[in-house]
Design an enzyme around this catalytic site. Structure first.
Site, PDB file in Angstrom:
ATOM      1  N   HIS A 146       1.449   4.834  -2.430  1.00 41.93           N
ATOM      2  CA  HIS A 146       1.113   5.671  -3.595  1.00 41.93           C
ATOM      3  C   HIS A 146       2.406   6.355  -4.046  1.00 41.93           C
ATOM      4  O   HIS A 146       2.994   7.142  -3.265  1.00 41.93           O
ATOM      5  CB  HIS A 146       0.070   6.726  -3.228  1.00 41.93           C
ATOM      6  CG  HIS A 146      -1.193   6.144  -2.660  1.00 41.93           C
ATOM      7  ND1 HIS A 146      -2.302   5.869  -3.417  1.00 41.93           N
ATOM      8  CD2 HIS A 146      -1.497   5.756  -1.395  1.00 41.93           C
ATOM      9  CE1 HIS A 146      -3.251   5.354  -2.659  1.00 41.93           C
ATOM     10  NE2 HIS A 146      -2.788   5.261  -1.427  1.00 41.93           N
ATOM     11  N   ASP A 163       1.664   3.988   2.804  1.00 40.46           N
ATOM     12  CA  ASP A 163       0.647   4.835   2.161  1.00 40.46           C
ATOM     13  C   ASP A 163       1.299   5.995   1.384  1.00 40.46           C
ATOM     14  O   ASP A 163       1.602   5.858   0.203  1.00 40.46           O
ATOM     15  CB  ASP A 163      -0.325   5.349   3.229  1.00 40.46           C
ATOM     16  CG  ASP A 163      -1.701   5.684   2.677  1.00 40.46           C
ATOM     17  OD1 ASP A 163      -2.516   6.208   3.443  1.00 40.46           O
ATOM     18  OD2 ASP A 163      -1.957   5.437   1.480  1.00 40.46           O
ATOM     19  N   ASP A 164       1.564   7.114   2.082  1.00 40.55           N
ATOM     20  CA  ASP A 164       2.178   8.287   1.446  1.00 40.55           C
ATOM     21  C   ASP A 164       3.292   8.785   2.364  1.00 40.55           C
ATOM     22  O   ASP A 164       3.119   9.774   3.092  1.00 40.55           O
ATOM     23  CB  ASP A 164       1.129   9.391   1.239  1.00 40.55           C
ATOM     24  CG  ASP A 164      -0.060   8.895   0.435  1.00 40.55           C
ATOM     25  OD1 ASP A 164      -1.080   8.506   1.053  1.00 40.55           O
ATOM     26  OD2 ASP A 164       0.044   8.875  -0.797  1.00 40.55           O
ATOM     27  N   HIS A 177       0.873  -1.188   0.000  1.00 40.10           N
ATOM     28  CA  HIS A 177       0.000   0.000   0.000  1.00 40.10           C
ATOM     29  C   HIS A 177       0.905   1.231   0.000  1.00 40.10           C
ATOM     30  O   HIS A 177       1.290   1.736   1.066  1.00 40.10           O
ATOM     31  CB  HIS A 177      -0.926  -0.028   1.217  1.00 40.10           C
ATOM     32  CG  HIS A 177      -1.942   1.069   1.209  1.00 40.10           C
ATOM     33  ND1 HIS A 177      -3.156   0.962   1.843  1.00 40.10           N
ATOM     34  CD2 HIS A 177      -1.931   2.294   0.637  1.00 40.10           C
ATOM     35  CE1 HIS A 177      -3.846   2.085   1.668  1.00 40.10           C
ATOM     36  NE2 HIS A 177      -3.120   2.904   0.943  1.00 40.10           N
ATOM     37  N   GLU A 190     -11.374   3.364   5.385  1.00 42.13           N
ATOM     38  CA  GLU A 190     -10.377   4.298   5.934  1.00 42.13           C
ATOM     39  C   GLU A 190     -11.151   5.368   6.706  1.00 42.13           C
ATOM     40  O   GLU A 190     -11.070   5.454   7.925  1.00 42.13           O
ATOM     41  CB  GLU A 190      -9.547   4.923   4.810  1.00 42.13           C
ATOM     42  CG  GLU A 190      -8.557   5.981   5.300  1.00 42.13           C
ATOM     43  CD  GLU A 190      -7.762   6.611   4.154  1.00 42.13           C
ATOM     44  OE1 GLU A 190      -8.198   6.575   2.983  1.00 42.13           O
ATOM     45  OE2 GLU A 190      -6.675   7.148   4.448  1.00 42.13           O
ATOM     46  N   HIS A 226      -9.480   1.031  -1.676  1.00 39.61           N
ATOM     47  CA  HIS A 226      -9.474   1.682  -0.357  1.00 39.61           C
ATOM     48  C   HIS A 226     -10.902   1.587   0.160  1.00 39.61           C
ATOM     49  O   HIS A 226     -11.837   1.980  -0.552  1.00 39.61           O
ATOM     50  CB  HIS A 226      -9.089   3.151  -0.475  1.00 39.61           C
ATOM     51  CG  HIS A 226      -7.620   3.403  -0.661  1.00 39.61           C
ATOM     52  ND1 HIS A 226      -6.873   2.829  -1.644  1.00 39.61           N
ATOM     53  CD2 HIS A 226      -6.766   4.187   0.041  1.00 39.61           C
ATOM     54  CE1 HIS A 226      -5.615   3.241  -1.557  1.00 39.61           C
ATOM     55  NE2 HIS A 226      -5.515   4.056  -0.541  1.00 39.61           N
TER      56      HIS A 226
HETATM   57  N1  LIG Z   1      -4.671   7.284   2.144  1.00 37.92           N
HETATM   58  C1  LIG Z   1      -5.304   7.563   0.974  1.00 37.92           C
HETATM   59  N2  LIG Z   1      -6.633   7.387   0.915  1.00 37.92           N
HETATM   60  C2  LIG Z   1      -7.277   7.626  -0.238  1.00 37.92           C
HETATM   61  N3  LIG Z   1      -6.678   8.076  -1.352  1.00 37.92           N
HETATM   62  C3  LIG Z   1      -5.349   8.278  -1.318  1.00 37.92           C
HETATM   63  N4  LIG Z   1      -4.479   8.712  -2.266  1.00 37.92           N
HETATM   64  C4  LIG Z   1      -3.265   8.741  -1.708  1.00 37.92           C
HETATM   65  N5  LIG Z   1      -3.313   8.343  -0.432  1.00 37.92           N
HETATM   66  C5  LIG Z   1      -4.608   8.040  -0.169  1.00 37.92           C
HETATM   67 ZN   LIG Z   2      -3.718   4.824   0.360  1.00 37.56          ZN
END
Ligand SMILES: Nc1ncnc2[nH]cnc12
Ligand SMILES: [Zn+2]
EC number: 3.5.4.2
Length: 335
Positions: free
Chosen positions: A16, A275-276, A14, A197, A194
């Site tokens: 991005h 994630d990011d 996971h 969340e 997703h």
């Molecule tokens: N945590 C996240 N939830 C939804 N879309 C995303 N795009 C990038 N990170 C995300």
């Molecule tokens: Zn994500």
């Protein structure tokens, strides 16, 4: 002294790739591409990385992506991530990219794909890392836009392992994308979404029953629905959980409140990812390290999280067996 959480072999499922754009690279690419950004320095960019919820993050995340223009930019972004992931013990990575974020800015799909795959080849050569790419549909756009993206992707589809669904969750339920997910599955693509969340447990049900996903990204709010938890556990459905993201976007107050061990205790195939990471304060090893400390995870539980990341990966049986053997050797050497 081994840094156990960095050294343990793991899969990142996971991530991005646009979420790995570090402030330094954002400022450098803005200068290289002569793109105006609303920040005068790296410090100002970093100061902007304070979020109150998913949308406040997405607004910055999409603005940051403006600096990504050329094949070289996408290569440099992904190559920097693969170097960082290798240092964190990642031996297999399945990374999301958001084509519409770029094609809607006039960046050709091929420019993005060529840059990413050049970095993938580099990661395999330099680190021996196995890598797959997942193309994500943006759920704040309509399903026709997703179908147009699937059409644009046609020349590359055999090289993508799957499709995903991301962006603003609440108000954009999985069922909105039922037809394009069915079309994607017919093309032999694996399916992720997703769900849970910020969205309710019902969105997880929809991802399972309507989209027929192979993996749930996040899935935290399943914990509100014991019957859903039991269903996910029975199905051995992988949840790609992102602890530092959950704190940064206020889905949990602190890591001490994170449900990761309750997920494991409930028999869920929970895994940990970043994630990011450029936006949420840490890459995958820091996610392992900080949630293990906050929830007092045992080494056995950390090994289970790593094992689950391989079991939940879109790997061939032979490659899976190889990664599991490597993990078992590591676990025996680090009781
Ligand atoms: N945590 C996240 N939830 C939804 N879309 C995303 N795009 C990038 N990170 C995300
Ligand atoms: Zn994500």
């Amino acid at each position: 002294m081994t840094d156990f959480h960095a050294a343990i072999p793991k899969a990142e499922l996971h991530l991005h790739i646009e979420g790995t754009l570090e402030p330094e690279m954002m400022v450098a690419l803005a200068a290289r591409n002569r793109v105006a950004i609303p920040f005068a320095s790296v410090e100002e960019v970093r100061a902007a990385y304070r979020f109150t919820d998913l949308q406040s993050f997405l607004d910055i995340y999409y603005a940051g992506a403006e600096v990504l223009r050329t094949e070289e930019d996408f290569h440099d972004l992904a190559a920097a991530y693969f170097d960082r992931a290798a240092a964190d013990g990642v031996v297999h990575a399945e990374i999301f990219f958001d084509p519409q974020t770029h094609t809607h800015r006039g960046i050709p799909f091929d420019t993005v794909a060529r840059g990413l795959f050049a970095a993938v080849e580099g990661a395999q050569a330099k680190h021996g890392m196995t890598v797959e790419i997942i193309m994500s549909y943006l759920r704040h756009l309509d399903e026709d836009d997703a179908f147009a993206t699937l059409k644009l992707a046609e020349p590359w589809l055999d090289r993508f392992v799957g499709v995903g669904l991301d962006s603003s969750e609440v108000g954009n339920p999985p069922a909105k994308f039922a037809r394009v997910f069915a079309a994607s599955r017919e093309r032999g693509l694996k399916l992720c979404a997703h769900a849970g969340e910020e969205g309710p447990p019902a969105y997880i049900h929809e991802a399972l029953d309507v989209l027929k996903v192979d993996r749930i990204d996040h899935g935290n709010r399943a914990m509100e629905d014991p019957a859903l938890v039991a269903r996910l556990a029975r199905a051995a459905m992988t949840l790609t959980v992102c602890p530092l993201s959950n704190v940064a976007l206020r889905n949990v107050d602190t890591l001490a409140d994170h449900p990761i061990d309750r997920m494991l205790d409930a028999g869920l195939r929970a895994t940990i990812h970043s994630d990011d990471p450029a936006y949420f304060g840490g890459y995958i090893a820091e996610n392992f390290r900080s949630v293990a400390a906050a929830r007092n995870l045992s080494r056995a539980q950390v090994v289970t999280l790593a094992r689950n990341s391989f079991l939940g990966a879109f790997l061939t049986d032979a490659t899976l067996a190889g990664h599991l053997a490597t993990l078992d050797t590591f676990a025996r050497a680090h009781p």
